[in-house]
Design a protein around this motif. Structure first.
Motif, short mmCIF file in Angstrom:
data_model
loop_
_atom_site.label_atom_id
_atom_site.label_comp_id
_atom_site.label_asym_id
_atom_site.label_seq_id
_atom_site.Cartn_x
_atom_site.Cartn_y
_atom_site.Cartn_z
N THR A 109 -29.61 9.17 13.62
CA THR A 109 -29.84 8.56 14.94
C THR A 109 -29.24 9.37 16.08
O THR A 109 -29.93 9.67 17.07
N ALA A 110 -27.97 9.75 15.95
CA ALA A 110 -27.32 10.47 17.04
C ALA A 110 -28.03 11.79 17.34
O ALA A 110 -28.24 12.16 18.50
N CYS A 111 -28.41 12.50 16.30
CA CYS A 111 -29.08 13.79 16.49
C CYS A 111 -30.50 13.58 17.02
O CYS A 111 -30.98 14.35 17.86
N CYS B 296 -30.55 17.87 11.12
CA CYS B 296 -30.10 16.49 10.96
C CYS B 296 -30.98 15.60 11.81
O CYS B 296 -31.13 15.83 13.01
N CYS C 252 -28.19 12.01 8.92
CA CYS C 252 -26.77 12.07 9.29
C CYS C 252 -25.88 12.89 8.35
O CYS C 252 -25.56 12.47 7.24
N VAL C 253 -25.50 14.05 8.80
CA VAL C 253 -24.64 14.91 7.99
C VAL C 253 -23.16 14.64 8.30
O VAL C 253 -22.28 15.36 7.85
N GLY C 254 -22.88 13.61 9.03
CA GLY C 254 -21.51 13.13 9.20
C GLY C 254 -20.71 13.74 10.34
O GLY C 254 -19.48 13.70 10.32
N ALA C 255 -21.35 14.30 11.31
CA ALA C 255 -20.61 14.85 12.46
C ALA C 255 -21.37 14.52 13.74
O ALA C 255 -21.69 15.39 14.55
N CYS C 256 -21.61 13.23 13.93
CA CYS C 256 -22.47 12.77 15.02
C CYS C 256 -21.99 13.19 16.41
O CYS C 256 -22.80 13.36 17.32
S1 FES Z 1 -26.82 11.81 13.15
FE1 FES Z 1 -26.65 13.93 12.95
S2 FES Z 1 -24.62 14.14 12.32
FE2 FES Z 1 -24.83 12.01 12.42
#
Ligand code: FES
Length: 157
Positions: free
Chosen positions: A85-87, A82, A123-127
């Motif tokens: 952004t968060a990842c 992923c 983003c796979v939805g588990a940031c």
């Molecule tokens: S950015 Fe990786 S799960 Fe949202």
């Protein structure tokens, strides 16, 4: 870890809904699906066809026509990193770089021996569990750089 494939399908559904389930949403839906899953599996194509009330053959035809769409990769195994952004903030770029170096391929490619395909998704939805890699569709989060490569080694041995 409780990321379900459903969460990712929900993201595709959101795109389709935003475009009022119109058939013209097909390309957009395929884009979202590829960004979310890393590639377009048959299940995903079937899901999109159903939601847009289109024949599967039509969806498959469009997905294979455009070179920027990637159908399920040839690798026996897949590692989808992923890159949302968060990842990314938590080092997903380093994970992907490490995988590329380990296997001598670029993201989006499969090793010559067909053992593994390394892919990226958005983003796979588990940031909250960033960084996340899906190993053969199984999501594993909070990965350290060492763990991310270790999991791949376990997968292919
Ligand atoms: S950015 Fe990786 S799960 Fe949202």
């Amino acid at each position: 870890m409780n990321l379900k494939a459903d969460d990712r399908f929900k993201m595709v559904e959101k795109t389709i809904k935003k475009l009022n389930y119109d058939k013209s949403a097909l390309i957009e839906a395929l884009h979202t699906a590829q960004e979310t899953f890393g590639y377009l599996s048959n299940d995903t194509l079937r899901f999109i066809a159903k939601r847009l009330k289109l024949p599967h053959s039509k969806v498959y035809g469009v997905a294979t026509f455009y070179h920027f769409f990637r159908l399920k990769p040839n690798g026996k195994h897949t590692a989808v990193v992923c890159m949302g952004t968060a990842c990314y903030i938590k080092g997903a770029d380093k994970i992907i770089q490490q995988l590329e170096e380990r296997f001598g391929i670029k993201a989006g490619e499969t090793t010559k021996d067909g053992i593994i395909s390394v892919l990226s998704a958005r983003c796979v939805g588990a940031c909250s569990l960033a960084p996340i890699v899906l190993y053969d569709e199984k999501p594993i989060g909070n990965l350290s750089l060492e763990q991310s490569i270790q999991k791949v080694e376990e997968l292919i041995k």
